[in-house]
Design a protein around this motif. Structure first.
Motif, PDB file in Angstrom:
ATOM      1  N   ASP A 117      27.904  68.428 -28.676  1.00  0.00           N
ATOM      2  CA  ASP A 117      27.679  69.819 -28.273  1.00  0.00           C
ATOM      3  C   ASP A 117      28.335  70.116 -26.923  1.00  0.00           C
ATOM      4  N   ARG A 118      28.255  69.169 -26.025  1.00  0.00           N
ATOM      5  CA  ARG A 118      28.724  69.417 -24.658  1.00  0.00           C
ATOM      6  C   ARG A 118      30.247  69.395 -24.550  1.00  0.00           C
ATOM      7  N   PHE A 119      30.897  68.466 -25.235  1.00  0.00           N
ATOM      8  CA  PHE A 119      32.335  68.285 -25.059  1.00  0.00           C
ATOM      9  C   PHE A 119      33.161  68.688 -26.281  1.00  0.00           C
ATOM     10  N   GLY A 120      32.512  69.123 -27.349  1.00  0.00           N
ATOM     11  CA  GLY A 120      33.229  69.527 -28.554  1.00  0.00           C
ATOM     12  C   GLY A 120      33.282  68.394 -29.564  1.00  0.00           C
ATOM     13  N   ALA A 121      32.842  68.682 -30.787  1.00  0.00           N
ATOM     14  CA  ALA A 121      32.706  67.625 -31.784  1.00  0.00           C
ATOM     15  C   ALA A 121      34.046  66.980 -32.141  1.00  0.00           C
ATOM     16  N   LYS A 122      35.100  67.772 -32.256  1.00  0.00           N
ATOM     17  CA  LYS A 122      36.395  67.204 -32.633  1.00  0.00           C
ATOM     18  C   LYS A 122      36.917  66.270 -31.554  1.00  0.00           C
ATOM     19  N   GLN A 123      36.827  66.674 -30.292  1.00  0.00           N
ATOM     20  CA  GLN A 123      37.326  65.843 -29.207  1.00  0.00           C
ATOM     21  C   GLN A 123      36.546  64.524 -29.124  1.00  0.00           C
ATOM     22  N   VAL A 124      35.238  64.611 -29.267  1.00  0.00           N
ATOM     23  CA  VAL A 124      34.410  63.408 -29.213  1.00  0.00           C
ATOM     24  C   VAL A 124      34.717  62.499 -30.407  1.00  0.00           C
ATOM     25  N   PHE A 125      34.914  63.096 -31.562  1.00  0.00           N
ATOM     26  CA  PHE A 125      35.213  62.328 -32.771  1.00  0.00           C
ATOM     27  C   PHE A 125      36.507  61.533 -32.600  1.00  0.00           C
ATOM     28  N   MET A 126      37.538  62.180 -32.076  1.00  0.00           N
ATOM     29  CA  MET A 126      38.816  61.497 -31.883  1.00  0.00           C
ATOM     30  C   MET A 126      38.699  60.388 -30.835  1.00  0.00           C
ATOM     31  N   THR A 127      37.965  60.654 -29.751  1.00  0.00           N
ATOM     32  CA  THR A 127      37.766  59.620 -28.734  1.00  0.00           C
ATOM     33  C   THR A 127      37.025  58.416 -29.309  1.00  0.00           C
ATOM     34  N   ALA A 128      36.049  58.688 -30.172  1.00  0.00           N
ATOM     35  CA  ALA A 128      35.277  57.607 -30.779  1.00  0.00           C
ATOM     36  C   ALA A 128      36.145  56.747 -31.691  1.00  0.00           C
ATOM     37  N   ILE A 129      37.016  57.387 -32.476  1.00  0.00           N
ATOM     38  CA  ILE A 129      37.928  56.627 -33.345  1.00  0.00           C
ATOM     39  C   ILE A 129      38.831  55.732 -32.501  1.00  0.00           C
ATOM     40  N   ALA A 130      39.353  56.273 -31.400  1.00  0.00           N
ATOM     41  CA  ALA A 130      40.230  55.489 -30.531  1.00  0.00           C
ATOM     42  C   ALA A 130      39.483  54.301 -29.926  1.00  0.00           C
ATOM     43  N   THR A 131      38.236  54.508 -29.503  1.00  0.00           N
ATOM     44  CA  THR A 131      37.441  53.424 -28.916  1.00  0.00           C
ATOM     45  C   THR A 131      37.166  52.335 -29.940  1.00  0.00           C
ATOM     46  N   PHE A 132      36.789  52.735 -31.137  1.00  0.00           N
ATOM     47  CA  PHE A 132      36.501  51.773 -32.201  1.00  0.00           C
ATOM     48  C   PHE A 132      37.740  50.951 -32.537  1.00  0.00           C
ATOM     49  N   THR A 133      38.881  51.622 -32.604  1.00  0.00           N
ATOM     50  CA  THR A 133      40.130  50.944 -32.943  1.00  0.00           C
ATOM     51  C   THR A 133      40.523  49.937 -31.869  1.00  0.00           C
TER      52      THR A 133
END
Length: 470
Positions: free
Chosen positions: A74-90
């Motif tokens: 909610d705070r930073f935008g779902a799409k931006q957080v989603f992409m950051t999470a994929i990058a971290t996991f990878t």
């Protein structure tokens, strides 16, 4: 349920399939790691049962950080957080493949858990805010079917990579998948605007995270000789105490880390409570099967993977059939009777012995995969059916926690049962009778989900499945 407000929104099924790339990575990762555990143990000089911490450390980290995912989205935008999470996991997957010892591997798995905690719940939130109630079952199916390719490919691919290259390769395969997922999310999925949610419940998040960490430490060490017995027992008692404090705080806080008021909605409460018990039992099976085949049957990692992938094959085959089952029996009927069938299929695994033909083992696992897939689809579809739009972020945080914690508990419980069975029998190493005890324990827990689901209203989920017989 939310109603799409943008006529230019891409087809929800396409978005679901793209978001499922994250679920694919998670499921692929969990199944290849289980298949590679014996090889990892030999490489690092560890006991194969102790190596279960490589699975539970990830699951615990995942569970600890999930409650924060809704607020961050909610705070930073779902799409931006989603992409950051994929990058971290990878990135964390690459670190896992470079680990030189168990401590390094566990640290990298914790980082993976941080990425995973933001990845799947936030990806699901991206979809839920853009689909109508009548689209929910279709979107859930499209979301989970590509994700099921992970466990479908995981055992055979993990076994082959382990035998032909190294156990390290089972982590490196996440890298190209993660890069492709990032590209597709960036190009196709529209962004959701960020908002200004209330400040995060830091006290609640601290209590919840501490409780989960203490409990999982206790479950991983009780009766296993890894730490002094009094320390493990003290951590269990402290974990239970902190859990009570966390629940008490969340019930009183205006904007809690976990919003338990959502459990007043029957169609959300049952998937959380009955689903938790079901997932503990079901979560033990992917851990037990590869070990039983390799340590009990003497199969190689590749042979084990080729047989144990039957579970995922059955799960993948069930997805198109879920609509027909729900039309015929309704959500309550499926959750009650399918829990019984799933328990029976897990109990059948307790009869596995080295003399069994591999084709028979394959058939039992295939049938169990069918039943478990139907159950998970039913739970995941029903959970958000009646959740108000303004509560979706809180609902995804709570439900995702209730999804992931039982998986960690299932692995820890299965490992503890194996250790206890070995100790009671006086054997020096795990054998098939110990796996029998593990499978029967998992079957009993799965069966307990049936009476919990019986309290669901008869009309639960009405409007989700067209043509429902009344």
């Amino acid at each position: 349920m939310p109603v799409p407000d943008d006529s230019k929104t891409p087809d929800p099924r396409l978005m679901a399939a793209i978001v499922a790339s994250a679920l694919f990575m998670q499921n692929l990762d969990s199944t290849v790691v289980a298949t590679a555990l014996p090889a990892m143990a030999r490489s690092m000089g560890e006991d194969p049962l102790v190596m279960g911490v490589a699975i539970t450390s990830y699951l615990v980290a995942l569970t600890v950080f999930i409650p924060l995912s809704g607020w961050v989205a909610d705070r930073f935008g779902a799409k931006q957080v989603f992409m950051t999470a994929i990058a971290t996991f990878t990135l964390a997957s690459a670190f896992c493949g470079l680990s030189g010892g168990l401590a390094e591997l566990v640290a990298a798995r914790v980082l993976q858990g941080l990425g995973g905690a933001m990845m799947v719940p936030v990806g699901r939130l991206l979809l839920l805010r853009r689909v109508r109630k009548e689209e929910l079952l279709s979107v859930t199916t499209w979301l989970t079917m590509p994700g099921l390719l992970g466990p479908l490919l995981g055992p055979p691919v993990g076994g082959l990579l382990t035998d032909l290259i190294s156990w390290r390769a089972v982590f490196w395969i996440n890298v190209p998948v993660g890069l492709l997922g990032l590209l597709l999310v960036w190009r196709v999925i529209p962004a959701l605007p960020a908002s200004l949610p209330p400040p995060p419940d830091l006290r609640g998040l601290t209590l919840v995270g501490l409780a989960l960490a203490l409990l999982m430490f206790a479950f991983e060490t009780l009766g296993r000789g890894l730490v002094p017995p009094l320390l493990a027992e003290a951590m269990l008692g402290l974990g239970l105490l902190v859990s009570l404090l966390a629940v008490r705080h969340c019930l009183r806080a205006p904007h809690p880390a976990l919003d338990f008021s959502l459990l007043s909605i029957p169609s959300f409460r049952v998937p959380n409570l009955a689903g938790t018990v079901f997932r503990i039992g079901a979560g033990a099976v992917p851990f037990l099967v590869p070990l039983a085949l390799q340590l009990g049957f003497g199969a190689s990692a590749a042979q084990s993977g080729m047989v144990s992938f039957a579970t995922a094959l059955g799960a993948f085959a069930m997805k198109p059939m879920a609509r027909f089952a729900l039309r015929a029996f309704g959500f309550r009927g499926v959750l009650v009777w399918n829990a019984v069938l799933t328990a029976l299929s897990i109990a059948a695994c307790a009869a596995f012995r080295p003399g069994w033909p591999m084709a028979a083992v394959f058939a039992v696992l295939l049938l169990g995969g069918l039943f478990r897939s139907l159950h998970f689809t039913t739970l995941n579809t029903l959970a958000y059916a009646e959740v108000p739009q303004e509560k979706l972020s809180a609902a995804t945080s709570l439900y995702s926690t209730a999804q992931q914690l039982p998986l960690a508990l299932g692995v820890a419980l299965a490992s503890a049962v194996l250790q206890a069975s070995v100790a009671l029998s006086g054997r020096s190493a795990v054998a098939m009778p110990d796996f029998t005890a593990g499978f029967l324990t998992a079957a009993l827990l799965t069966l307990l989900a049936a009476p919990l689901a019986a309290g669901l209203p008869r009309d639960a989920g009405e409007g989700i499945v067209e043509g429902r017989r009344r």
